[in-house]
Design a protein around this motif. Structure first.
Motif, PDB file in Angstrom:
ATOM      1  N   ILE A  72       0.852  -1.188   0.000  1.00 38.66           N
ATOM      2  CA  ILE A  72       0.000   0.000   0.000  1.00 38.66           C
ATOM      3  C   ILE A  72       0.887   1.236   0.000  1.00 38.66           C
ATOM      4  O   ILE A  72       1.683   1.444   0.921  1.00 38.66           O
ATOM      5  CB  ILE A  72      -0.958   0.031   1.198  1.00 38.66           C
ATOM      6  N   VAL A  73       0.766   2.031  -1.060  1.00 38.58           N
ATOM      7  CA  VAL A  73       1.491   3.294  -1.182  1.00 38.58           C
ATOM      8  C   VAL A  73       0.493   4.423  -0.930  1.00 38.58           C
ATOM      9  O   VAL A  73      -0.571   4.471  -1.540  1.00 38.58           O
ATOM     10  CB  VAL A  73       2.115   3.449  -2.579  1.00 38.58           C
ATOM     11  N   VAL A  74       0.849   5.313  -0.020  1.00 42.02           N
ATOM     12  CA  VAL A  74      -0.022   6.430   0.325  1.00 42.02           C
ATOM     13  C   VAL A  74       0.655   7.727  -0.094  1.00 42.02           C
ATOM     14  O   VAL A  74       1.834   7.951   0.198  1.00 42.02           O
ATOM     15  CB  VAL A  74      -0.348   6.456   1.832  1.00 42.02           C
ATOM     16  N   MET A  75      -0.089   8.562  -0.780  1.00 45.33           N
ATOM     17  CA  MET A  75       0.424   9.846  -1.252  1.00 45.33           C
ATOM     18  C   MET A  75      -0.632  10.915  -0.973  1.00 45.33           C
ATOM     19  O   MET A  75      -1.630  10.665  -0.314  1.00 45.33           O
ATOM     20  CB  MET A  75       0.729   9.763  -2.751  1.00 45.33           C
ATOM     21  N   GLY A  76      -0.408  12.114  -1.432  1.00 45.27           N
ATOM     22  CA  GLY A  76      -1.402  13.167  -1.256  1.00 45.27           C
ATOM     23  C   GLY A  76      -1.111  14.051  -0.057  1.00 45.27           C
ATOM     24  O   GLY A  76      -0.151  13.857   0.700  1.00 45.27           O
ATOM     25  N   CYS A  77      -1.976  15.026   0.143  1.00 40.13           N
ATOM     26  CA  CYS A  77      -1.698  16.093   1.115  1.00 40.13           C
ATOM     27  C   CYS A  77      -1.718  15.617   2.554  1.00 40.13           C
ATOM     28  O   CYS A  77      -0.965  16.120   3.391  1.00 40.13           O
ATOM     29  CB  CYS A  77      -2.685  17.238   0.902  1.00 40.13           C
ATOM     30  N   TYR A  78      -2.582  14.666   2.892  1.00 39.97           N
ATOM     31  CA  TYR A  78      -2.576  14.125   4.253  1.00 39.97           C
ATOM     32  C   TYR A  78      -1.268  13.378   4.503  1.00 39.97           C
ATOM     33  O   TYR A  78      -0.662  13.491   5.579  1.00 39.97           O
ATOM     34  CB  TYR A  78      -3.785  13.210   4.460  1.00 39.97           C
ATOM     35  N   ALA A  79      -0.806  12.622   3.510  1.00 36.75           N
ATOM     36  CA  ALA A  79       0.466  11.908   3.641  1.00 36.75           C
ATOM     37  C   ALA A  79       1.620  12.881   3.830  1.00 36.75           C
ATOM     38  O   ALA A  79       2.564  12.605   4.581  1.00 36.75           O
ATOM     39  CB  ALA A  79       0.699  11.027   2.417  1.00 36.75           C
ATOM     40  N   THR A  80       1.562  14.023   3.164  1.00 39.75           N
ATOM     41  CA  THR A  80       2.616  15.023   3.298  1.00 39.75           C
ATOM     42  C   THR A  80       2.568  15.695   4.657  1.00 39.75           C
ATOM     43  O   THR A  80       3.599  15.950   5.282  1.00 39.75           O
ATOM     44  CB  THR A  80       2.485  16.083   2.182  1.00 39.75           C
ATOM     45  N   ARG A  81       1.354  15.971   5.132  1.00 40.35           N
ATOM     46  CA  ARG A  81       1.204  16.679   6.416  1.00 40.35           C
ATOM     47  C   ARG A  81       1.542  15.803   7.609  1.00 40.35           C
ATOM     48  O   ARG A  81       2.129  16.275   8.597  1.00 40.35           O
ATOM     49  CB  ARG A  81      -0.235  17.199   6.553  1.00 40.35           C
ATOM     50  N   THR A  97       5.722  11.793   0.182  1.00 46.17           N
ATOM     51  CA  THR A  97       5.415  13.105   0.760  1.00 46.17           C
ATOM     52  C   THR A  97       5.586  14.260  -0.215  1.00 46.17           C
ATOM     53  O   THR A  97       5.232  15.385   0.105  1.00 46.17           O
ATOM     54  CB  THR A  97       6.299  13.363   1.995  1.00 46.17           C
ATOM     55  N   ASP A  98       6.137  13.997  -1.387  1.00 40.43           N
ATOM     56  CA  ASP A  98       6.393  15.060  -2.358  1.00 40.43           C
ATOM     57  C   ASP A  98       5.931  14.594  -3.735  1.00 40.43           C
ATOM     58  O   ASP A  98       6.476  13.629  -4.286  1.00 40.43           O
ATOM     59  CB  ASP A  98       7.881  15.403  -2.392  1.00 40.43           C
ATOM     60  N   LYS A  99       4.930  15.276  -4.301  1.00 38.45           N
ATOM     61  CA  LYS A  99       4.382  14.855  -5.583  1.00 38.45           C
ATOM     62  C   LYS A  99       5.394  14.965  -6.726  1.00 38.45           C
ATOM     63  O   LYS A  99       5.212  14.362  -7.776  1.00 38.45           O
ATOM     64  CB  LYS A  99       3.129  15.682  -5.912  1.00 38.45           C
ATOM     65  N   ARG A 100       6.459  15.706  -6.529  1.00 36.79           N
ATOM     66  CA  ARG A 100       7.491  15.786  -7.561  1.00 36.79           C
ATOM     67  C   ARG A 100       8.227  14.464  -7.714  1.00 36.79           C
ATOM     68  O   ARG A 100       8.958  14.263  -8.691  1.00 36.79           O
ATOM     69  CB  ARG A 100       8.477  16.911  -7.223  1.00 36.79           C
ATOM     70  N   GLU A 101       8.020  13.550  -6.764  1.00 34.23           N
ATOM     71  CA  GLU A 101       8.686  12.252  -6.812  1.00 34.23           C
ATOM     72  C   GLU A 101       7.858  11.188  -7.527  1.00 34.23           C
ATOM     73  O   GLU A 101       8.240  10.005  -7.532  1.00 34.23           O
ATOM     74  CB  GLU A 101       9.000  11.780  -5.390  1.00 34.23           C
ATOM     75  N   LEU A 102       6.745  11.568  -8.156  1.00 36.12           N
ATOM     76  CA  LEU A 102       5.925  10.574  -8.851  1.00 36.12           C
ATOM     77  C   LEU A 102       6.707   9.820  -9.927  1.00 36.12           C
ATOM     78  O   LEU A 102       6.603   8.582 -10.014  1.00 36.12           O
ATOM     79  CB  LEU A 102       4.678  11.234  -9.450  1.00 36.12           C
ATOM     80  N   PRO A 103       7.485  10.496 -10.775  1.00 32.16           N
ATOM     81  CA  PRO A 103       8.289   9.728 -11.750  1.00 32.16           C
ATOM     82  C   PRO A 103       9.254   8.766 -11.083  1.00 32.16           C
ATOM     83  O   PRO A 103       9.464   7.642 -11.567  1.00 32.16           O
ATOM     84  CB  PRO A 103       9.020  10.825 -12.535  1.00 32.16           C
ATOM     85  N   ASP A 104       9.856   9.182  -9.951  1.00 29.03           N
ATOM     86  CA  ASP A 104      10.780   8.293  -9.232  1.00 29.03           C
ATOM     87  C   ASP A 104      10.039   7.084  -8.689  1.00 29.03           C
ATOM     88  O   ASP A 104      10.570   5.962  -8.692  1.00 29.03           O
ATOM     89  CB  ASP A 104      11.454   9.045  -8.080  1.00 29.03           C
ATOM     90  N   LEU A 105       8.803   7.294  -8.207  1.00 29.64           N
ATOM     91  CA  LEU A 105       8.003   6.178  -7.704  1.00 29.64           C
ATOM     92  C   LEU A 105       7.760   5.158  -8.816  1.00 29.64           C
ATOM     93  O   LEU A 105       7.919   3.943  -8.608  1.00 29.64           O
ATOM     94  CB  LEU A 105       6.678   6.688  -7.150  1.00 29.64           C
ATOM     95  N   LEU A 106       7.397   5.637  -9.991  1.00 26.40           N
ATOM     96  CA  LEU A 106       7.200   4.729 -11.116  1.00 26.40           C
ATOM     97  C   LEU A 106       8.492   3.978 -11.439  1.00 26.40           C
ATOM     98  O   LEU A 106       8.474   2.775 -11.731  1.00 26.40           O
ATOM     99  CB  LEU A 106       6.715   5.504 -12.341  1.00 26.40           C
ATOM    100  N   GLY A 107       9.603   4.688 -11.387  1.00 25.98           N
ATOM    101  CA  GLY A 107      10.885   4.047 -11.650  1.00 25.98           C
ATOM    102  C   GLY A 107      11.185   2.938 -10.660  1.00 25.98           C
ATOM    103  O   GLY A 107      11.720   1.882 -11.027  1.00 25.98           O
ATOM    104  N   ARG A 108      10.827   3.150  -9.380  1.00 31.10           N
ATOM    105  CA  ARG A 108      11.078   2.121  -8.368  1.00 31.10           C
ATOM    106  C   ARG A 108      10.242   0.867  -8.614  1.00 31.10           C
ATOM    107  O   ARG A 108      10.621  -0.224  -8.184  1.00 31.10           O
ATOM    108  CB  ARG A 108      10.808   2.679  -6.970  1.00 31.10           C
ATOM    109  N   PHE A 109       9.112   1.035  -9.292  1.00 35.93           N
ATOM    110  CA  PHE A 109       8.282  -0.121  -9.610  1.00 35.93           C
ATOM    111  C   PHE A 109       8.661  -0.748 -10.957  1.00 35.93           C
ATOM    112  O   PHE A 109       8.023  -1.707 -11.380  1.00 35.93           O
ATOM    113  CB  PHE A 109       6.800   0.271  -9.606  1.00 35.93           C
ATOM    114  N   GLY A 110       9.669  -0.197 -11.631  1.00 32.08           N
ATOM    115  CA  GLY A 110      10.161  -0.817 -12.848  1.00 32.08           C
ATOM    116  C   GLY A 110       9.768  -0.135 -14.134  1.00 32.08           C
ATOM    117  O   GLY A 110      10.028  -0.670 -15.221  1.00 32.08           O
ATOM    118  N   VAL A 111       9.153   1.040 -14.061  1.00 29.47           N
ATOM    119  CA  VAL A 111       8.790   1.770 -15.278  1.00 29.47           C
ATOM    120  C   VAL A 111      10.041   2.467 -15.807  1.00 29.47           C
ATOM    121  O   VAL A 111      10.588   3.356 -15.149  1.00 29.47           O
ATOM    122  CB  VAL A 111       7.667   2.799 -15.008  1.00 29.47           C
ATOM    123  N   THR A 112      10.487   2.071 -16.971  1.00 32.13           N
ATOM    124  CA  THR A 112      11.692   2.671 -17.547  1.00 32.13           C
ATOM    125  C   THR A 112      11.367   3.845 -18.459  1.00 32.13           C
ATOM    126  O   THR A 112      12.133   4.795 -18.556  1.00 32.13           O
ATOM    127  CB  THR A 112      12.494   1.615 -18.339  1.00 32.13           C
TER     128      THR A 112
END
Length: 420
Positions: A72-81, A97-112
């Motif tokens: 379970i991955v949790v993101m969004g403003c409550y997760a940041t706060r 905690t930072d939406k700018r890390e969305l591409p990095d999150l995809l990369g960690r799951f194997g999205v090249t």
């Protein structure tokens, strides 16, 4: 691999969830159907109100209960706060905690091949497109600038390419959204001379010049950002840019606006709306209003009612004040009791219904372009007009998801009757 997502809150959150879903689909993830366990769950949370926090926690617990083997991955403003609080919830394996890390999150799951945008929006007939993130304002009631403080506008070409893809896929309405939409381009402009600044109006102009049968709608914007330049673009492209703006007012009382740390007074707001009405033919103006702000007197509440009537809103999103820990307003004296806030919500809702019907009736005899959306129990279809009015029409099923031009007839049960 199976995926489940749940999104709470705003259009920006909905866009970001869709971005992740599309990226994960590229490596083999598919949406789990009802009753099917998921390998990965993503919960995009909201923290605008305490209720948003509570709903976020409920969703996370339900995801863990129904998908015991899932990450379970949790993101969004409550997760940041409150990331430490979120980490303690059952099943949570990662907190973003930072939406700018969305591409990095995809990369960690194997999205090249990490996408720069989306090409679909599920089964909806309209698509949301996030063009901006972050807010620099410090309104005394709002927690969002604390969890999304950094301005970040998307490159214009990325947005243009994304909208073109969505139009090619059959989406007929694109809603531009952001945490502070009117600040699109501000981060680009800091090191440029004013003559080279990029503004929201420039983006809207570029999108309006794209080919295809589609329209652009703007989400929430501040009154000071309803510029002459933006109004000129809207007037120059009436078929492509909806004559509708959601201009956030919050209160019609100067005293309350000062305590809210808003940037203008009520008369300036009214004047800007009047300017919009002069430039466009019967535009729809919708808004947000908070009632029961700390110290709000009966006189100040009535000032809000008076300004609402002066503007002639076609819809008001009404919120009773909700104290958010960490905001100045949460510690203000003169917090109003809940029954009084609810009573004012009810009274303003009556005014809102009156103003809405008055605006809809003002459209009678006018040609409206309607996006046909879903079938009603009576066999007719309901759609949304360019002026953000619900319109009931009788059309064949193959026109669902497409535009029809109708003449606005009478009003029945809050819906305009469309005549072809």
């Amino acid at each position: 691999m199976k995926l489940k997502t749940h999104t709470l809150g705003c259009k920006v959150n909905q866009y970001e969830t869709e971005y992740l879903r599309e990226g994960l689909a590229s490596i083999g993830y598919s949406d789990a159907v009802d009753g099917e366990g998921a390998d990965l769950c993503i919960v995009n949370t909201c923290t605008v109100t305490g209720e948003g926090d509570a709903k976020s926690r409920q969703v996370i617990r339900r995801m863990a209960r129904e998908n015991p083997a899932a990450k379970i991955v949790v993101m969004g403003c409550y997760a940041t706060r409150a990331p430490e609080e979120v980490k303690l919830l059952p099943g949570v394996t990662e907190v973003l905690t930072d939406k700018r890390e969305l591409p990095d999150l995809l990369g960690r799951f194997g999205v090249t091949d990490v996408p720069t945008g989306i090409s679909g929006f599920g089964s909806r007939h309209r698509a949301y497109v996030k063009v901006q993130d972050g807010c620099l304002l410090r309104c005394s009631f709002c927690i969002i600038p604390h969890v999304r403080p950094d301005l970040a506008s998307r490159p214009m070409q990325h947005v243009i390419d994304e909208v073109a893809r969505l139009v090619d896929r059959g989406y007929r309405e694109v809603v531009l959204t952001g945490i502070h939409l009117g600040h699109y381009g501000v981060d680009f402009n800091r090191l440029k001379p004013k003559s080279e600044w990029t503004r929201l109006a420039h983006l809207v102009e570029a999108l309006a010049n794209l080919p295809g049968d589609f329209r652009i709608r703007l989400s929430s914007i501040e009154a000071t950002e309803v510029t002459r330049e933006l109004m000129d673009v809207m007037a120059a492209h009436p078929e492509k840019v909806c004559p509708h703006l959601h201009i956030s007012m919050q209160s019609g009382s100067d005293g309350v606006l000062r305590r809210m740390r808003r940037r203008w007074g009520a008369q300036r707001f009214v004047d800007r709306c009047a300017m919009l009405k002069e430039r466009l033919d019967r535009p729809a103006i919708t808004t947000d209003i908070i009632v029961g702000f700390p110290g709000e007197t009966e006189e100040e509440f009535l000032e809000t009612v008076e300004v609402s009537r002066a503007v002639g809103f076609s819809k008001i999103h009404i919120f009773p004040f909700s104290a958010r820990r960490g905001t100045p307003a949460a510690s203000f004296d003169d917090q109003l009791p809940k029954p009084l806030k609810q009573e004012r919500v009810h009274r303003l809702a009556e005014v809102e219904a009156e103003l809405r019907d008055e605006y809809f009736r003002s459209l009678e005899g006018m040609q409206l372009r309607v996006l046909v959306e879903s079938k009603l129990d009576n066999g007719r279809y309901i759609g949304t007009a360019c002026r953000y009015a619900p319109v009931e029409v009788e059309v064949p099923a193959e026109l669902e998801g497409k535009f029809v031009d109708v003449v606005a007839g009478g009003l029945v049960d809050g819906k305009i009757q469309g005549v072809q």
